[in-house]
Motif scaffolding. Structure first.
Motif, PDB file in Angstrom:
ATOM      1  N   ALA A   1       4.474  25.495  68.056  1.00 25.35           N
ATOM      2  CA  ALA A   1       3.190  25.768  69.351  1.00 25.35           C
ATOM      3  C   ALA A   1       2.969  26.607  69.990  1.00 25.35           C
ATOM      4  N   ALA A   2       4.236  26.640  70.714  1.00 22.25           N
ATOM      5  CA  ALA A   2       4.490  28.080  71.681  1.00 22.25           C
ATOM      6  C   ALA A   2       4.411  29.499  70.798  1.00 22.25           C
ATOM      7  N   SER A   3       4.830  29.564  69.820  1.00 25.52           N
ATOM      8  CA  SER A   3       4.778  30.598  69.144  1.00 25.52           C
ATOM      9  C   SER A   3       3.807  30.954  68.739  1.00 25.52           C
ATOM     10  N   ALA A   4       3.046  30.090  68.227  1.00 25.01           N
ATOM     11  CA  ALA A   4       1.849  30.322  67.450  1.00 25.01           C
ATOM     12  C   ALA A   4       0.389  30.553  68.834  1.00 25.01           C
ATOM     13  N   SER A   5       1.178  29.955  70.060  1.00 28.97           N
ATOM     14  CA  SER A   5       0.376  30.438  70.951  1.00 28.97           C
ATOM     15  C   SER A   5       0.529  32.320  71.317  1.00 28.97           C
ATOM     16  N   LYS A   6       1.689  32.615  70.640  1.00 30.35           N
ATOM     17  CA  LYS A   6       1.970  34.119  70.881  1.00 30.35           C
ATOM     18  C   LYS A   6       1.465  35.128  69.821  1.00 30.35           C
ATOM     19  N   GLY A   7       0.819  34.168  68.471  1.00 31.44           N
ATOM     20  CA  GLY A   7       0.633  34.338  67.313  1.00 31.44           C
ATOM     21  C   GLY A   7       1.134  34.808  66.258  1.00 31.44           C
ATOM     22  N   LYS A   8       2.346  34.365  66.654  1.00 35.18           N
ATOM     23  CA  LYS A   8       3.383  34.426  65.622  1.00 35.18           C
ATOM     24  C   LYS A   8       4.319  32.997  64.826  1.00 35.18           C
ATOM     25  N   PHE A   9       4.312  32.830  63.246  1.00 32.74           N
ATOM     26  CA  PHE A   9       5.127  32.042  62.942  1.00 32.74           C
ATOM     27  C   PHE A   9       5.974  31.209  63.200  1.00 32.74           C
ATOM     28  N   ARG A  10       6.578  30.147  63.159  1.00 30.27           N
ATOM     29  CA  ARG A  10       7.602  29.731  63.417  1.00 30.27           C
ATOM     30  C   ARG A  10       8.395  29.025  62.174  1.00 30.27           C
ATOM     31  N   GLY A  11       9.511  28.781  61.855  1.00 35.55           N
ATOM     32  CA  GLY A  11      10.033  27.986  60.576  1.00 35.55           C
ATOM     33  C   GLY A  11      11.075  27.287  60.796  1.00 35.55           C
ATOM     34  N   LEU A  12      11.414  26.322  60.076  1.00 39.09           N
ATOM     35  CA  LEU A  12      12.959  25.891  60.141  1.00 39.09           C
ATOM     36  C   LEU A  12      13.311  26.054  59.015  1.00 39.09           C
ATOM     37  N   GLY A  13      14.459  26.134  58.635  1.00 38.58           N
ATOM     38  CA  GLY A  13      15.829  25.666  57.505  1.00 38.58           C
ATOM     39  C   GLY A  13      17.190  25.275  57.490  1.00 38.58           C
ATOM     40  N   TYR A  14      16.560  24.577  56.577  1.00 39.96           N
ATOM     41  CA  TYR A  14      18.365  23.784  55.830  1.00 39.96           C
ATOM     42  C   TYR A  14      19.140  23.765  54.969  1.00 39.96           C
ATOM     43  N   SER A  15      20.492  23.763  55.149  1.00 40.93           N
ATOM     44  CA  SER A  15      21.334  24.355  53.847  1.00 40.93           C
ATOM     45  C   SER A  15      21.934  23.789  54.358  1.00 40.93           C
ATOM     46  N   THR A  16      22.442  21.828  53.090  1.00 39.76           N
ATOM     47  CA  THR A  16      23.076  21.149  53.524  1.00 39.76           C
ATOM     48  C   THR A  16      24.526  21.489  51.794  1.00 39.76           C
ATOM     49  N   TYR A  17      25.274  21.741  52.035  1.00 41.40           N
ATOM     50  CA  TYR A  17      26.043  22.445  51.116  1.00 41.40           C
ATOM     51  C   TYR A  17      27.942  21.706  51.130  1.00 41.40           C
ATOM     52  N   VAL A  18      28.810  22.083  49.922  1.00 44.26           N
ATOM     53  CA  VAL A  18      29.515  22.327  49.945  1.00 44.26           C
ATOM     54  C   VAL A  18      29.993  23.234  49.528  1.00 44.26           C
TER      55      VAL A  18
END
Lengths: 163, 795
Positions: B448-465
């Motif tokens: 939400a803080a990013s959005a208020s600055k006009g920016k898009f925030r994303g979260l990404g996962y990687s579970t690996y072996v």
């Protein structure tokens, strides 16, 4: 055809004959056998060759040797304490303490840049350090420990000055 | 006794003093008396018939000693560069294996292919003479992309390799996969590119070769990760030099990452030339030369499909990949997109059926081989991307879908449907740890803080072996390896109790001089300062397979551990005589041999002394000396793994992706030196971030020119691209390595690309974006945003 140049190298007066097209990095490594200054690229991008010219950090692969005439040059070999001692500069100590190196190839250039950064600004922030290292590439460490090392080294340098 | 520093401690590194003071000894630092300079002349064309080379003007140029070409190689009857791994298709038909001459013969097949070697008194003279060569090329159309290379009518690199396909390789049960797809409630599909990378160790490759007529011996100093393998491949298979007449030395090496793992034509040419001209010759690559001659990495085009039931359980996974080999087969080239890729497609999930087809394809590009992770980052990227696609399409939370499919900790050892059996692991534990460390709960507020600055925030996962510790020789042999992959160590105890270890792995930044010394210090109870580790010299070290595939501690450390055990066993025999007690009653602890239940002891130093001054010694049953050697061949790979979480902010005005947070929780088994492990993880992560956001080797189709041909055009990650990362370990012990270690060198590189791209896609998901190819450069993101179906605006 060679030209004779005189300069101060790591505190000692030095006179050499050089081909005018010789780069400072080549002069140091090939003619003066100071191989601590490394050459990692041919486009002045990597920063492995940074030395101090009259107190300022320069990429020695982009500087012609005749430009040294009358100047003062400091290389990684000139950083230690007393000649022959194993005493290291506070920035070198900080890199060892905080694991700021892996293969060691970028390290001399990183140290020379780091010392100049610390000398320029007493209270370096993390952002200052990251920005200040923009011209030095490391492929091993991911920079995190280098940044930590530079901040610690800078603090140690200024603490030593304050004594 | 002194300063024992053991497993789990974090002493400062032994190797640092010389690197910090400019006293490292890299190949380019070495000077030899009367040394000449060598320069390689390389093809400026991607694909051309080599009609002839006129060397006369160059030979008349000042200082020139010789000019050698492919014709000279042919005249001397020398072999071509060998491929160390032979793969076959499903019917058992072996891969097409055209020769890889050390200097081009008849044709050139990539920009950078070597056509001549000019030797002169100085590098300047050699360079000047190289300009005077007249080379008659008949330029042919180049093909650089795998999709283009397999199309009918594409330029053909080799007459006997139809459609440029080296091998049509497959793995897994296609019938079972077909059946599963028919019953699936949902099928997720994804097409993706795994971008070509240039390794860029900071030290460019270099070599010096010397020939001594008095002893008929050759010495090659080279920037190699495996000098013994170079000695074997080059001596036995290329130049016909007996092994005992050839010394290969790799001194301090300024980073490798796989790039320095192969036997290169430059090494063979310079060694051959040293005897031909009876001079020591030095060659040092420029960075730009490295760009067209160092082996590249990755370069896949993939179609993947994941079948799921209505609850989101994975039923089957099908992957079709075209993998670029470049113009020739490099040392391990064909192994990387096949054996190191297919078997990792199970990831940390219980997917019951997997099928993988890989078409290994020749193109007019630099040969592709193992690079930092090698096959495993590619597998992880496909899998972790499609899991996100499936979650999104089925409306299941991305963490939840992973949980539903993860192998539970108690299910180990776990047999996958694609060859490998994981011995231990706890993917759920790593995931749980990472969720907390990354403060995923607080993400909504940050978004939400990013959005208020006009920016898009994303979260990404990687579970690996990943599969590390290359490799069990028997297993590798079944998969086509033409060599063994064990490791060796010799522990030499000096009469005064100090220890020199000769080990067959190489240290090019990983801190082995420190880590291995810790193992010896702990096991023998000797001072950390009194242990030296020797590597990288075939005249000093008995044998070894070198350092790659996170194998040094796993395989080399195990050999060292075994050799150390043998030293202790012999020490007990010596102690039993000196202490006049039965051998079974001798105990060894904290650097002291003692008779059980008594106060009679001998120190390690006393035993070492007695071994070399055997006055009171039963020479008929016990040899003098205290030096032991062990070879270790692992029984299985090791399987490090973990969970990485990336958080990015995208500026829709410019398309710039900023990595704002990065969290990794990795299972690397026993940690010998936490400081070094953390450093290895950092470096690997930034490499993966580099691939995801910045790095790309780009060729021009048709001409075959490398457009990203220098550090000016290839974007390397720099300090200001990264935030402070949170990196921790959550380890399970490997069940089959002596110390429980799993390896850590490539972990970061394997986990990170998928985490970053998943975060970028998450940031843009509200605009209908479902996939972004690497690297997610500002240009690529900006174009995506212009084409997005929804208006570009913050939510």
């Amino acid at each position: 055809m060679t030209v004779q140049i005189s300069f101060t190298l790591n505190g000692r007066p030095t006179n050499v004959d050089v081909e005018p097209a010789t780069l400072v990095a080549e002069l140091l490594r090939e003619q003066l056998n100071l191989t601590g200054t490394h050459i990692g690229c041919d486009t002045s991008q990597c920063g492995a060759c940074v030395v101090h010219l009259d107190g300022l950090p320069v990429k020695s692969c982009t500087l012609l040797a005749p430009a040294l005439d009358g100047a003062t040059l400091l290389t990684i070999e000139g950083l230690q304490g007393a000649p022959g001692s194993n005493q290291m500069h506070p920035m070198q100590e900080a890199f060892r303490e905080h694991h700021g190196l892996q293969c060691g190839f970028c390290t001399p250039g990183m140290l020379m840049t780091a010392i100049a950064l610390a000398a320029e600004k007493p209270d370096l922030t993390e952002a200052d350090v990251r920005q200040g290292l923009e011209g030095n590439i490391c492929r091993c460490t991911g920079y995190q420990n280098i940044v930590v090392s530079v901040m610690a080294g800078a603090a140690a340098m200024h603490a030593a000055e304050g004594e | 006794m002194g300063n024992v520093i053991g497993i789990g401690a974090a002493p400062k590194r032994k190797e640092d003093q010389r690197f910090l003071t400019g006293r490292g000894n890299y190949v380019s630092d070495i000077k030899r008396h009367g040394m000449a300079a060598g320069v390689f002349v390389r093809s400026p064309h991607g694909h051309a018939v080599l009609r002839g080379i006129d060397t006369s003007a160059a030979l008349g140029s000042p200082g020139v000693i010789a000019v050698l070409t492919g014709e000279d190689v042919k005249a001397d009857g020398l072999g071509s560069l060998p491929c160390g791994w032979g793969i076959s298709d499903a019917k058992g038909v072996p891969m097409k294996e055209p020769p890889f001459p050390m200097l081009a013969q008849g044709k050139v097949r990539f920009v950078g292919d070597m056509v001549a070697f000019v030797i002169a008194e100085t590098p300047e003279q050699a360079n000047a003479a190289a300009e005077l060569l007249t080379i008659d090329y008949e330029v042919l159309p180049s093909v650089v992309g795998v999709l283009e290379a397999v199309r009918p009518g594409a330029p053909q690199l080799f007459d006997d390799v139809p459609n440029n396909i080296c091998c049509d390789w497959e793995l897994g049960d296609n019938a079972a996969v077909e059946t599963a797809f028919r019953k699936a409630a949902h099928v997720a599909k994804l097409s993706l590119v795994n971008n070509r990378l240039i390794g860029n160790p900071m030290e460019p490759r270099a070599a010096i070769a010397a020939y001594e007529p008095g002893t008929d011996r050759f010495t090659l100093w080279t920037t190699s990760q495996f000098p013994h393998v170079v000695r074997f491949l080059m001596g036995a298979l290329v130049l016909n030099i007996p092994q005992h007449k050839l010394r290969v030395v790799a001194p301090d090496v300024g980073g490798g990452f796989g790039v320095k793992q192969f036997h290169y034509g430059e090494e063979a040419v310079i060694t051959w030339a040293a005897k031909r001209v009876m001079r020591t010759i030095k060659w040092v690559a420029s960075r730009s030369e490295g760009y067209v001659s160092d082996r590249h990495g990755r370069d896949h085009v993939t179609e993947a499909e994941l079948a799921l039931d209505e609850t989101g359980k994975f039923l089957a996974f099908r992957v079709n990949t075209l993998a670029n080999m470049g113009g020739y087969l490099s040392t391990f080239g064909p192994n990387i997109p096949t054996n190191l890729y297919g078997p990792l497609l199970g990831g940390v999930y219980t997917t019951p059926a997997i099928y993988c087809n890989v078409k290994v394809v020749f193109t007019n590009t630099v040969p592709v081989d193992a690079y930092r992770g090698a096959g495993r980052p590619e597998a992880t990227f496909v899998l972790e991307r499609i899991v996100d696609v499936a979650a999104s399409e089925m409306g299941i939370d991305r963490v939840e879908i992973r949980r539903r499919n993860m192998i539970p900790k108690e299910a180990y050892p776990y047999q996958t449907p694609v060859l490998v059996q994981y011995d231990s692991g706890d993917p759920m534990g790593c995931l749980d740890g990472a969720l907390v460390a990354a403060d995923v709960q607080g993400f909504g507020i940050r978004k939400a803080a990013s959005a208020s600055k006009g920016k898009f925030r994303g979260l990404g996962y990687s579970t690996y072996v990943e599969a590390c510790g290359l490799a069990p020789s028997r297993f590798a042999g079944r998969l086509g390896a033409r060599g063994g992959l064990y490791e060796s160590a010799t522990v030499r105890v000096h009469p005064t109790g100090q220890v020199t270890v000769m080990i067959g792995t190489h240290n090019h930044g990983q801190g082995h001089e420190t880590t291995f010394a810790q193992i010896v210090s702990e096991k023998l109870g000797v001072s950390f300062e009194n242990v030296d580790i020797v590597f990288g010299d075939t005249d000093r070290v008995q044998f070894g397979m070198g350092t790659y595939g996170s194998r040094s501690l796993v395989v080399g450390g195990a050999a060292l551990s075994k050799a150390t055990d043998k030293v202790i066993a012999k020490g007990k025999k010596i102690a039993s005589h000196l202490l006049e007690a039965a051998e079974v009653d001798i105990q060894f602890e904290s650097g002291k041999f003692s008779v059980a239940g008594t106060d009679r002891t001998k120190t390690f130093e006393e035993i070492a002394g007695a071994a070399y001054v055997p006055h009171n010694y039963p020479l008929e049953v016990l040899e003098p000396g205290l030096e032991e050697q062990a070879y270790y061949d692992p029984v299985n790979f090791t399987y490090p793994g973990g969970c990485h979480i990336a958080e990015v902010e995208v500026d829709p005005e410019t398309g710039t992706v900023t990595l704002v947070n990065y969290t990794a929780v990795d299972d690397v088994g026993t940690v010998i030196n936490p400081m070094i492990v953390e450093g290895q993880l950092h470096g690997g992560i930034v490499q993966g971030v580099g691939q995801a956001l910045f790095e790309n080797a780009v060729y021009d189709e048709g001409s075959g020119q490398l457009l990203s041909g220098s550090l000016m055009d290839y974007c390397m990650p720099r300090a200001d691209h990264m935030p402070m990362m949170k990196v921790t370990t959550h380890s399970t012990l490997c069940t089959h390595t002596p110390m429980g270690v799993k390896g850590c060198g490539e972990v970061g590189t394997i986990g990170s690309p998928a985490a970053v791209i998943n975060a970028v896609v998450d940031a843009l998901a509200h605009l209908g974006v479902t996939h972004v190819d690497m690297p997610a450069t500002p240009n690529r993101i900006w174009r995506l945003l212009q084409n997005a179906s929804l208006p570009v605006a913050a939510e």
